[in-house]
Scaffold this active site. Structure first.
Site, mmCIF file in Angstrom:
data_model
loop_
_atom_site.group_PDB
_atom_site.id
_atom_site.type_symbol
_atom_site.label_atom_id
_atom_site.label_comp_id
_atom_site.label_asym_id
_atom_site.label_seq_id
_atom_site.Cartn_x
_atom_site.Cartn_y
_atom_site.Cartn_z
ATOM 1 N N SER A 140 73.446 27.435 79.675
ATOM 2 C CA SER A 140 74.307 27.179 80.826
ATOM 3 C C SER A 140 73.927 25.839 81.475
ATOM 4 O O SER A 140 74.025 24.805 80.827
ATOM 5 C CB SER A 140 74.190 28.357 81.795
ATOM 6 O OG SER A 140 75.243 28.380 82.705
ATOM 7 N N ASP A 293 82.519 34.160 76.255
ATOM 8 C CA ASP A 293 82.111 33.417 77.456
ATOM 9 C C ASP A 293 83.337 32.866 78.194
ATOM 10 O O ASP A 293 84.061 32.029 77.668
ATOM 11 C CB ASP A 293 81.190 32.269 77.024
ATOM 12 C CG ASP A 293 80.388 31.696 78.172
ATOM 13 O OD1 ASP A 293 80.858 31.774 79.321
ATOM 14 O OD2 ASP A 293 79.292 31.166 77.917
ATOM 15 N N HIS A 322 78.885 35.392 79.241
ATOM 16 C CA HIS A 322 77.923 34.353 79.590
ATOM 17 C C HIS A 322 76.546 34.917 79.920
ATOM 18 O O HIS A 322 75.528 34.283 79.667
ATOM 19 C CB HIS A 322 78.461 33.562 80.784
ATOM 20 C CG HIS A 322 77.703 32.304 81.055
ATOM 21 N ND1 HIS A 322 77.727 31.219 80.209
ATOM 22 C CD2 HIS A 322 76.886 31.949 82.074
ATOM 23 C CE1 HIS A 322 76.960 30.251 80.699
ATOM 24 N NE2 HIS A 322 76.438 30.674 81.828
#
Lengths: 348, 348
Positions: A140, A293, A322
Site C-alpha cells: 500500500s 483490491d 486490500h
C-alpha cells in the site's frame, strides 16, 4: 489516548534514528526528523543481506513484524538483516502527535513519499553503511515508498517488491483518500486540527467505516469471512476490528498519512513523466496485486508494472481485498512469501 | 431550496394518486399516502400493454423518462402504456419534505420496499384497473421494487427486468448504504433531522463524495471518462455532477430512501427464506447486471437470479459503473434497450 497508543509497550521495541533537518519536497523543512525502526537478524560482512520494509497507512513496524518476519518465512532473520521502518507521521517516527510546539499537530509540515524515502536513505547509508539493499518491499503506502526507492536510487536497490499499491496515485484513488480525510475533518470537534484529546472520536469512527466499506472485498462481508476472527455480525466486525484499529490513533497523523498517500507520484522525479521515472528502475522487480483490491485494482497496478523494464506482475487473490496485507489470510500470506522467496533467490 | 427542487417545473408533469392510509411493514401507518406518477402512451383495450417503472435512489420519474422512454426505444409510448412511479420518500410522492406536521421531517414513518410495492399495486389495480403488467422494471432501488413486485404478486407481473440491484441487500451493500446515511447525519447541522433549510449542505456534499467514490467505476476517473460531459478534472466533475445532483435534495428524504435501500429484503414475504421468495416468481425474468458495478457486483446479482425459475442473467459493461443507469453511456443504454425489447417480445 494517542501517546499511550504510540508506545514502545504496544509497538516496540524500536530504535530511533536522528535524521536531522530535512528539506522537504513541499519547500518546507522538518527539523530534527526522527525515524523509528526495528531490525531483525544480523547484517553480514559485505552488507549484502539487508531488506528494507516501510510501513503502510495507519500501520507501524509491529504489524509488519507479526505478519511477515520469522524463521522459515521469506523474511527470515536467520538469513537476512531486516529493517522495518516507520513512515513519517505514523506516530512513532516524527509526527504531528509527537512533535513539540510550534511544529506540532496542525502545524506539522507537509510530507511526501519522496521525503520519507530520502530520510530512509540516510538511515540505510549513513547509519548502517549499506550501499545496496537486497530487497525493498512494502504494501500500500509501503508500495509507494518501494517504487520511489527503486526509481530514485536505482543503484541502491537490488530487488523491489511493491505490493498492492501504485507508483502514481490514480484519480479514483485520490478521491477515495480524500473522502477518508474529509470523514475526519468534517467532525466539528476536529477544529482545524487543534482538537482536545479524544474529541474527534466521531470523525475517526466515520473514517473507519468508510475505510471498511471500500478496503475489504464485498465477499468478505457477504460470506461472513470475518467469522473466523470471532465477530458476530457486520456491526460487530466493523466496530471490533476497524474502528478498534483507528480510534486510538491521532487524527492529524492519519490526515498527514492520507495526504501523503493521495499525492504520491514517483514521476515528480522526472518532471511528470511516469514512464521515464519507472524506466530508471534497475532492480529485479516483482509487483504484487490483490485481485479483489478496491483501493488499488490490479489493472491500475499492472499499468505501472508494464513501465518497469523486465518486471513481473504477480496477482494473488484474497477475500480480504486490500487488507490481506494485514496477514489475516494465511493462504494469501503463503503465496506472497513464495513470490518473495523466489525474488530473493534471483541473482541481482 | 428543497420545495423548489421537488417541483412540477423541474420534475413534472406528474399526476398524484391518493393511495389513502397505508399500514406499513414497520407496524406504523402512512396517512393519506400519495404516489406521484407520470404516464406515456395509451392503455390498450384489454389492458395488456402496461409497463411499470419505479424510481431509484435520489431519482424522480423525470430521469427515467429522459433515459429510457421514447419512440424507437424498448419503452416505446406508441406501443406501451408506461407508468413511471416515484417511490415514497423521493420528494414527489409522500415524503418527509412534503408532509405536514406532525408526521413531517424526522417524524415521517419508516418505509420499506414492500410498502412502496403495495401502494403501487393500488395505483395499478384500483386506479388503472390493470390486473397484469406486461413488464415491471427498475434500476438499483427500482430493481429492489421489481423483485418485490414479481415475488409478491406473481400473477400480476408477466415480465420483470431488475437492473443493477439485488432482491435482498448483501452485508456489504448494507454497510455502504449506512455510510451514506452517516455522511449526512454526522453533520451537526442535521440536528436529528430538524435542520434549518439548506443547513445540511456539508453533510450533503460529504454524502455526494462518498457516493462518487464508490458509485462509479475506478476507470471512469482514471481515464477522465467524464470529459465528454464538459468537466475539467476530478474535483470539477464531483462538484459539478455529483454534488450538484444531491445538494438541492432534502436530507431526511435521502435518509429515508437510503434506509429503505439498506433494509430491502424480498424474503420478508417468506419468513426469511430467499429461495422460497424468489421461487414464487412466475414472470419471464431478465436480470441485468453492470460488470463494473461496485454497489451491486454481478456476482451478488447472479446469486439472486439463480434462484428465479427460468430466468436469464444479462451482463452489460460500462465505465460509469452503477451510474450507467442515468443514461450517460449510450452504448450501455442501447444494450439494455436490446435486452428489454427481447424480453417484451417473449410470450408471457
Amino acid at each position: 489516548m494517542s501517546s499511550e497508543y504510540y508506545s514502545q509497550a504496544l509497538h516496540g521495541p524500536f530504535d530511533v534514528f536522528e535524521a536531522g533537518d530535512l528539506d522537504l519536497e513541499s519547500g518546507g523543512k522538518l527539523r530534527g526528523g526522527k525515524l523509528a525502526y526495528a531490525t531483525f537478524g544480523a547484517l553480514n560482512a559485505d552488507k549484502s543481506n539487508a531488506i528494507l520494509f516501510p510501513t503502510w497507512y495507519s500501520g507501524t513496524t509491529k504489524i509488519l513484524e507479526q505478519a511477515y518476519v520469522g524463521p522459515g518465512r521469506a523474511l527470515d532473520p536467520e538469513k537476512y538483516f531486516i529493517i522495518l521502518v516507520n513512515q513519517i507521521g505514523n506516530g512513532l517516527s516524527s509526527s504531528p502527535s509527537n512533535t513539540p510546539a510550534p511544529f506540532n499537530a496542525a502545524a506539522f509540515p507537509k510530507i511526501s513519499i519522496g521525503d520519507d524515502v530520502r530520510a530512509q536513505y540516510k538511515l540505510v547509508t549513513e547509519h548502517f553503511g549499506i550501499t545496496r539493499l537486497a530487497l525493498v518491499l512494502g504494501g500500500s503506502m509501503g508500495a509507494q515508498q518501494s517504487f520511489e526507492w527503486a526509481a530514485r536510487y536505482p543503484d541502491a536497490v537490488a530487488r523491489v517488491a511493491p505490493i498492492a499499491g501504485t507508483a502514481r496515485e490514480t484519480a479514483h484513488n485520490r478521491l477515495l483518500a480524500q473522502t477518508f480525510i474529509e470523514a475526519i475533518t468534517s467532525d466539528r470537534a476536529f477544529d482545524d486540527g487543534w482538537y482536545a484529546p479524544g474529541a474527534v472520536h466521531r470523525g475517526l469512527r466515520a473514517h473507519a467505516r468508510a475505510f471498511a466499506a471500500s478496503g475489504f472485498s464485498q465477499k468478505l462481508f457477504n460470506t461472513r469471512g470475518w467469522a473466523g476472527l470471532g465477530f458476530t455480525d457486520t456491526e460487530d466486525f466493523v466496530a471490533g476490528f476497524v474502528e478498534n484499529h483507528f480510534l486510538p490513533q491521532d487524527p492529524n497523523n492519519l490526515i498527514l498519512l492520507a495526504r501523503k498517500w493521495r499525492d504520491a507520484d514517483v514521476s515528480r522525479l522526472t518532471g511528470g513523466d511516469l514512464a521515464a521515472a519507472l524506466g530508471r528502475i534497475k532492480a529485479k522487480t516483482a509487483v504484487i496485486a490483490i485481485d479483489e483490491d478496491v483501493f488499488f485494482p490490479p489493472e491500475d497496478i499492472a499499468a505501472d508494472q508494464q513501465l518497469i523494464p523486465g518486471s513481473a506482475l504477480k496477482r494473488v487473490s484474497s477475500i480480504w481485498g486490500h487488507l490481506a496485507l494485514f496477514g489475516v489470510d494465511p493462504d494469501w500470506s503463503r503465496a506472497v512469501d513464495h513470490i518473495l522467496t523466489g525474488l530473493l533467490a534471483t541473482p541481482a
